[in-house]
Enzyme design. Structure first.
Site, short mmCIF file in Angstrom:
data_model
loop_
_atom_site.label_atom_id
_atom_site.label_comp_id
_atom_site.label_asym_id
_atom_site.label_seq_id
_atom_site.Cartn_x
_atom_site.Cartn_y
_atom_site.Cartn_z
N HIS A 37 -7.99 -5.43 -0.10
CA HIS A 37 -6.79 -5.03 0.29
C HIS A 37 -6.32 -5.17 1.54
CE1 HIS A 37 -4.05 -1.42 -0.21
NE2 HIS A 37 -4.19 -1.08 1.26
N SER A 84 0.82 -1.33 -0.03
CA SER A 84 0.05 0.01 -0.17
C SER A 84 0.87 1.16 0.02
CB SER A 84 -0.91 -0.01 1.22
OG SER A 84 -2.04 0.97 1.08
N GLU A 110 -9.27 -5.21 -4.08
CA GLU A 110 -8.73 -4.20 -3.27
C GLU A 110 -9.67 -3.35 -2.55
OE1 GLU A 110 -5.53 -3.69 -2.49
OE2 GLU A 110 -4.39 -4.46 -4.47
#
Length: 511
Positions: free
Chosen positions: A414, A192, A320
Site C-alpha cells: 500500500h 487510499s 496492499e
C-alpha cells in the site's frame, strides 16, 4: 489575471475571486501555496459545511503551505514545522505559466490517510515533477479529517471532509483559468482515503460537472451506514466525556477530539461483535452513505450510470496489506488463528472458499490475500466494472513491482504508488520503501511511466493502455517491464464476483 510589473515577473501575482495572491518561481514553474478556498471552519462554522473564503485587500503572499487540519500525528513540511492556526482549508497550485490564455489541463490531488491523517503540504506530495513533466497545472488541497471532517455529530452535515473537497473543486472551477488552467479539463486523482474520496465524488450530486476525469489509486471499500456512523460517533464523543452533538463537541478544542479518536482506535478490534468488519481497521472514520451528501454507495451509483461521462483510471497494488502488517510488527508472521479469523470475517463464501482457491498457501499468505482483496483490491476492480456497466469508460492497472526495502518483503504494498507517481523517493513513506537510498534506474523508469500515463490521461483521456471490459479484462500491469495482460488476480476476482460492496453495518447493540 496576472498583474504585470518588475517584481511580479519574478514573483507573479494572480487575482482570484477573493483577492490577489503572489507566488514564487521555482524550477521553471510558478508555485502558489496556502491559498484559502473556504473560511476557517471554527466558531459558528465548526462542523458546518464550508463557506467561501472572505475577500482580502492587497496582495496575499502565497509562499508557504497552510496549517494542516487537526490529525493523529504531528506533521511537518518541506522545511520543518508548518504554520499553526485554524486556516486549514487551503489549496496549492503548481503551474508552468500563470497565463489565462494557456488553458492547460488541471490535475487536483486528494491525499489519503484513513480519513484521519494527511495534509497537502506533505513533502511526499510535492507536485513539481507532475506539473513539469506533464506540462499541466496541479492543485493540491486540504480537507477536514477525523472528528472534524467525518464523525457523525448531531446537528452537523455528514461527510464534511467531502464537502470541503467539493468546495475546493468549485474554487478550481472559478479561479484556475487565471493560473493557466482549463476549468473544462479537470482530473481528480487520489490514493487510499483520497481514492475513496474520488469514488464518493463520482456519486455525489454536489460534485457533478466539477471534473471530467478521475484517477482512483487503491480504493478502500469502507463506507459506513448511518447506524454504524452514529454508534461510532457516540463512542468517540464518550471518549471525550461528551455527547455527540455540535453543542457539546464545539466546546472543546480540536486537539481534544483528536485524542478521543486515538483513545478509541485501539479498543476497536475488541468490538467485532458490535462494529463488524470495521472494528479491526482501527479507523473510526469513513464516508457515510447518509442519503443526502452521499446518496448511495459509489459502486451502485456508477452501475446506474452516475458520472458515465467521466473517464476513469482505477487500480491497486498487489500486496496492499503488507504495509499494515509491517507497521504492526507482524510482517510474514501471521499464524493460523489470526488468518482463520480474518477469513471468517472478510471472505465471501467463508473461510473454506479461500483455502480451496489457494491450495497450499500459508496462513500468512491467506491473511495477506484476503485483507488486500477486501480492503482495496476488489473495491478497486469492482468500481471499474460498475462504471463500465453504467456506460462509462474505465482503465484498470495493478502495481506488481516490489518495494526495495526489507529485502523485497513488502512487495507491491500500500502507498508504494505515491512516491513512484510524485518522484518523492526521499520523503514520507518513500524513505521507508526505498531505504533512504537513491532510486535505481528501474525505479526511476517506473516512476516516469506512472507520471506519463497519468498526465496523458489528464490531457487526452487515454493513459496508454486499452479500456477495461468484462470479456478480455485487460489491465496495465506496472512492473519493471510494464505489460498489458488479463487481470492478474483472477482467482480473487472469481471469489468476489458476486459480492456487492454495501455500507458497513452496525452488527450489535447494547453496551
Amino acid at each position: 489575471m496576472t498583474i504585470p510589473g518588475s517584481v511580479e515577473s519574478v514573483e507573479p501575482v494572480v487575482r482570484t475571486a477573493a483577492g490577489a495572491v503572489r507566488g514564487r518561481a521555482e524550477d521553471g514553474l510558478t508555485v502558489f501555496r496556502g491559498i484559502p478556498f473556504a473560511e476557517p471552519p471554527v466558531g459558528e462554522g465548526r462542523f458546518a459545511a464550508p463557506r467561501p473564503a472572505r475577500p482580502w485587500d492587497g496582495i496575499r503572499d502565497a509562499y508557504v503551505f497552510g496549517p494542516p487540519p487537526p490529525q493523529d500525528l504531528a506533521v511537518a513540511g518541506p522545511a520543518g514545522a508548518l504554520p499553526q492556526g485554524d486556516d486549514w482549508l487551503t489549496v496549492n497550485v503548481w503551474t508552468p505559466e500563470p497565463d489565462p490564455a494557456a488553458r492547460r489541463p488541471v490535475m487536483v490531488w486528494i491525499y489519503g490517510g484513513a480519513y484521519k491523517l494527511g495534509h497537502s503540504g506533505s513533502p511526499g506530495y510535492d507536485a513539481r515533477r507532475i506539473a513539469a513533466d506533464g506540462d499541466l497545472v496541479v492543485v493540491t488541497l486540504n480537507y477536514r479529517l477525523g472528528m472534524e471532517g467525518f464523525a457523525h455529530i448531531e446537528g452537523a452535515p455528514a461527510n464534511r471532509g467531502l464537502l470541503d473537497q467539493v468546495a475546493a473543486l468549485e474554487w478550481v472551477r472559478d479561479n484556475i483559468a487565471a493560473f493557466g488552467g482549463d476549468p473544462g479539463r479537470v482530473t481528480v486523482f487520489g490514493e487510499s482515503a483520497g481514492a475513496g474520496s474520488v469514488a464518493a465524488l463520482l456519486a455525489m450530486p454536489s460534485a457533478a460537472g466539477l471534473f471530467g476525469r478521475a484517477i482512483a489509486q487503491s480504493v478502500p471499500g469502507t463506507f459506513f451506514s448511518p447506524e454504524l456512523a452514529r454508534d461510532l460517533g457516540t463512542a468517540l464523543a464518550a471518549e471525550a466525556g461528551l455527547r455527540p452533538t455540535v453543542a457539546d463537541l464545539g466546546t472543546v478544542p480540536p486537539e481534544q477530539l483528536v485524542k478521543a479518536g486515538q483513545a478509541l482506535a485501539p479498543k476497536m478490534p475488541g468490538r467485532v461483535d458490535r462494529w463488524g468488519q470495521a472494528a479491526p481497521t482501527v479507523t473510526p472514520y469513513a464516508p457515510v452513505v447518509d442519503g443526502e451528501v452521499l446518496p448511495v454507495m459509489p459502486w451502485r451509483a456508477l452501475a446506474s450510470g452516475a458520472s458515465r461521462e467521466v473517464d476513469l483510471v482505477v487500480g491497486h497494488n498487489r500486496d496492499e496489506n503488507r504495509l499494515f502488517s509491517m507497521m504492526a510488527g507482524k510482517l510474514g508472521s501471521i499464524g493460523e488463528e489470526r488468518a482463520g479469523a480474518a477469513l471468517r470475517l472478510y471472505a465471501p463464501g467463508g473461510e473454506a472458499a479461500y483455502r480451496e482457491a489457494f491450495p497450499g498457501a500459508s496462513a500468512n499468505d491467506l491473511y495477506e490475500r484476503v485483507q488486500t482483496d477486501w480492503l482495496f483490491g476488489m473495491p478497486s476492480l469492482h468500481l471499474a466494472e460498475a462504471h463500465v456497466a453504467g456506460g462509462g469508460r474505465a482503465h484498470v492497472y495493478e502495481l506488481t513491482w516490489p518495494a526495495p526495502a526489507v529485502g523485497g518483503a513488502l512487495g507491491a504494498c500500500h502507498a508504494l504508488d505515491v512516491p513512484l507517481l510524485f518522484g518523492t523517493f526521499g520523503a514520507d513513506l518513500g524513505i521507508l520503501f526505498f531505504d533512504g537510498a537513491e532510486p535505481s534506474p528501474e525505479a526511476l523508469a517506473l516512476s516516469d511511466r506512472f507520471r506519463s500515463s497519468w498526465t496523458a490521461f489528464a490531457r487526452t483521456g487515454d493513459p496508454g493502455w486499452p479500456a477495461y471490459d468484462t470479456e478480455r479484462r485487460l489491465v496495465q500491469v506496472l512492473d519493471a517491464e510494464p505489460v498489458v495482460a488479463p487481470y492478474p488476480g483472477e482467482t480473487s476476482r472469481r471469489l468476489w464476483e458476486d459480492h456487492e460492496f454495501t455500507p458497513l453495518p452496525l452488527v450489535g447493540r447494547g453496551v
